[in-house]
Design a protein around this motif. Structure first.
Motif, short mmCIF file in Angstrom:
data_model
loop_
_atom_site.label_atom_id
_atom_site.label_comp_id
_atom_site.label_asym_id
_atom_site.label_seq_id
_atom_site.Cartn_x
_atom_site.Cartn_y
_atom_site.Cartn_z
N ALA A 9 -31.84 -78.21 134.49
CA ALA A 9 -30.76 -79.37 134.32
C ALA A 9 -30.64 -79.80 132.79
O ALA A 9 -29.62 -80.06 132.03
N ALA A 10 -31.97 -79.98 132.06
CA ALA A 10 -31.76 -80.33 130.62
C ALA A 10 -31.31 -79.06 129.96
O ALA A 10 -30.58 -79.49 128.83
N GLU A 11 -31.50 -77.86 130.09
CA GLU A 11 -31.15 -76.98 129.52
C GLU A 11 -29.43 -76.76 129.47
O GLU A 11 -28.80 -76.43 128.42
N GLN A 12 -29.09 -76.95 130.72
CA GLN A 12 -27.60 -77.17 130.80
C GLN A 12 -27.07 -78.09 129.95
O GLN A 12 -25.76 -78.03 129.57
N ALA A 13 -27.56 -79.32 129.65
CA ALA A 13 -27.23 -80.27 128.66
C ALA A 13 -27.32 -79.86 127.30
O ALA A 13 -26.84 -80.61 126.55
N GLY A 14 -28.10 -78.71 127.01
CA GLY A 14 -28.23 -78.37 125.67
C GLY A 14 -29.48 -78.88 124.97
O GLY A 14 -29.80 -78.62 123.90
N VAL A 15 -30.53 -79.46 125.73
CA VAL A 15 -31.78 -79.78 125.40
C VAL A 15 -32.62 -78.67 125.47
O VAL A 15 -32.61 -77.58 126.19
N GLN A 16 -33.45 -78.66 124.25
CA GLN A 16 -34.62 -77.53 124.31
C GLN A 16 -35.82 -78.14 125.31
O GLN A 16 -36.01 -79.23 125.51
N VAL A 17 -36.37 -77.01 125.94
CA VAL A 17 -37.21 -77.16 126.94
C VAL A 17 -38.40 -76.31 126.91
O VAL A 17 -38.42 -75.25 126.82
N THR A 18 -39.70 -77.00 127.32
CA THR A 18 -40.81 -76.23 127.37
C THR A 18 -41.60 -76.63 128.66
O THR A 18 -41.67 -77.86 128.73
N LEU A 19 -41.89 -75.95 129.40
CA LEU A 19 -42.53 -76.00 130.68
C LEU A 19 -44.06 -76.20 130.53
O LEU A 19 -44.57 -75.66 129.60
N VAL A 20 -44.69 -77.14 131.15
CA VAL A 20 -46.26 -77.68 131.12
C VAL A 20 -46.89 -77.11 132.24
O VAL A 20 -46.50 -77.58 133.38
N VAL A 21 -47.76 -76.42 132.10
CA VAL A 21 -48.67 -76.00 133.35
C VAL A 21 -49.97 -76.33 133.13
O VAL A 21 -50.76 -76.22 132.16
N ARG A 22 -50.27 -77.61 134.01
CA ARG A 22 -51.39 -78.24 133.98
C ARG A 22 -52.30 -77.93 135.55
O ARG A 22 -51.50 -77.42 136.39
N PRO A 23 -53.59 -78.08 135.52
CA PRO A 23 -54.25 -77.79 136.77
C PRO A 23 -53.69 -78.59 137.95
O PRO A 23 -53.34 -79.74 137.82
N GLY A 24 -53.66 -77.96 139.20
CA GLY A 24 -52.89 -78.87 140.03
C GLY A 24 -51.22 -78.75 140.28
O GLY A 24 -50.62 -79.06 141.20
N ASN A 25 -50.63 -78.24 139.13
CA ASN A 25 -49.11 -78.07 139.15
C ASN A 25 -48.71 -76.96 140.00
O ASN A 25 -49.71 -76.15 140.33
N ALA A 26 -47.36 -77.02 140.46
CA ALA A 26 -46.95 -75.92 141.25
C ALA A 26 -46.97 -74.72 140.45
O ALA A 26 -46.73 -74.60 139.14
N GLU A 27 -47.40 -73.55 140.88
CA GLU A 27 -47.32 -72.12 140.34
C GLU A 27 -45.87 -71.81 139.94
O GLU A 27 -45.18 -71.96 140.82
N LEU A 28 -45.73 -71.12 138.76
CA LEU A 28 -44.44 -70.54 138.27
C LEU A 28 -44.18 -69.03 138.74
O LEU A 28 -45.21 -68.28 139.27
N THR A 29 -42.81 -68.97 139.06
CA THR A 29 -42.66 -67.66 139.53
C THR A 29 -42.56 -66.75 138.44
O THR A 29 -42.82 -67.17 137.15
N GLU A 30 -42.41 -65.40 138.56
CA GLU A 30 -42.48 -64.28 137.47
C GLU A 30 -41.18 -64.79 136.44
O GLU A 30 -41.45 -64.51 135.12
N GLU A 31 -40.13 -65.09 136.98
CA GLU A 31 -38.93 -65.47 136.43
C GLU A 31 -39.41 -66.81 135.44
O GLU A 31 -38.68 -66.47 134.12
#
Length: 262
Positions: A219-241
């Motif tokens: 959603a942020a990217e669609q608005a033109g915002v720069q985004v970085t995903l944060v991976v912390r212990p206990g967070n949902a696993e990310l897909t390959e994409e």
């Protein structure tokens, strides 16, 4: 340590809380259970106070909007002095809150009452806000480099300030330039990020949003915002994409480039 490039033009850091600055376990294992354990006592203690009645009225309005959902609980009007009505209303409020929490709802009505309950817990010293060790040093570096730092969370602004104001590291509120919650819009709605940029007085492209939730990131990217995903212990696993996105496991991975940017 793998350093992540901060996009040029970034002047504002916008931070999620749960799973980003704060362990998910703190919210799920400390804050939410506190509400479930104490909501009945809280309502009986504060029922006739103006703030509590404002919270109940907001929940009542939300319940009407949610009436089409399975399991939703309506909250009847309560006339002062009629104990039977009070008992019925409090029971309905409790059932409504528990239903919303079971559905992981993030309504302003629910978050507002939760925030008021947590305020009592923080002030009494029953709860202290957990913050990852890398958060405070990183934000201090960013601010020293001239960046602004804001919070955007589904938790109410008051709840945000309580978490950082009564944290395990003491009062951290001076680290932030401002706070946003769902009153400005849903975190999965791109218009919310445009409103935030307008409120701050910058372009969406000047903002770097750090979050662990990919739907919010999109959603942020669609608005033109720069985004970085944060991976912390206990967070949902990310897909390959999703792993092809900009990713950090610690705020420290942004330190070097920020402090040497100028």
């Amino acid at each position: 340590m793998v350093l992540t490039v901060v996009p040029s033009g970034v002047t504002v850091f916008l931070l999620d809380i749960e799973g980003t600055t704060t362990p998910i376990s703190f919210v799920k294992d400390v804050l939410f259970p506190y509400v479930k354990r104490n909501v009945k006592g809280y309502l009986y203690t504060h029922w006739h106070e103006k703030e509590c009645q404002e919270d109940v009225e907001l929940l009542r309005k939300q319940a009407k909007d949610d009436n089409q959902f399975d399991g939703a609980v309506l909250i009847p009007e309560c006339h002062s002095g009629e104990n039977a009505d009070k008992e019925q209303a409090i029971k309905a409020v409790i059932n409504n809150i528990l239903w919303q929490m079971s559905q992981d709802r993030k309504t302003t009505a629910l978050k507002q009452l939760q925030g008021h309950m947590w305020r009592e817990a923080y002030v009494r010293g029953e709860v202290k806000g957990e913050v990852y060790e890398d958060v405070s040093p990183a934000i201090k570096k960013w601010r020293k480099a001239g960046k602004k730092v804001y919070i955007y969370s589904s938790g109410s602004v008051e709840a945000q300030k309580l978490l950082f104001g009564y944290s395990v590291e003491g009062d951290l509120l001076e680290l932030f330039d401002g706070h946003f919650d769902t009153k400005i819009g849903s975190k999965v709605d791109m218009e919310s990020y445009r409103r935030i940029a307008q409120n701050i007085g910058c372009s969406t492209g000047n903002i770097l949003f750090l979050t662990d939730v990919t739907k919010e990131a999109r959603a942020a990217e669609q608005a033109g915002v720069q985004v970085t995903l944060v991976v912390r212990p206990g967070n949902a696993e990310l897909t390959e994409e999703e792993t092809s996105d900009s990713i950090i496991t610690s705020f420290g991975e942004l330190l070097y480039l920020i402090t040497n940017e100028n």
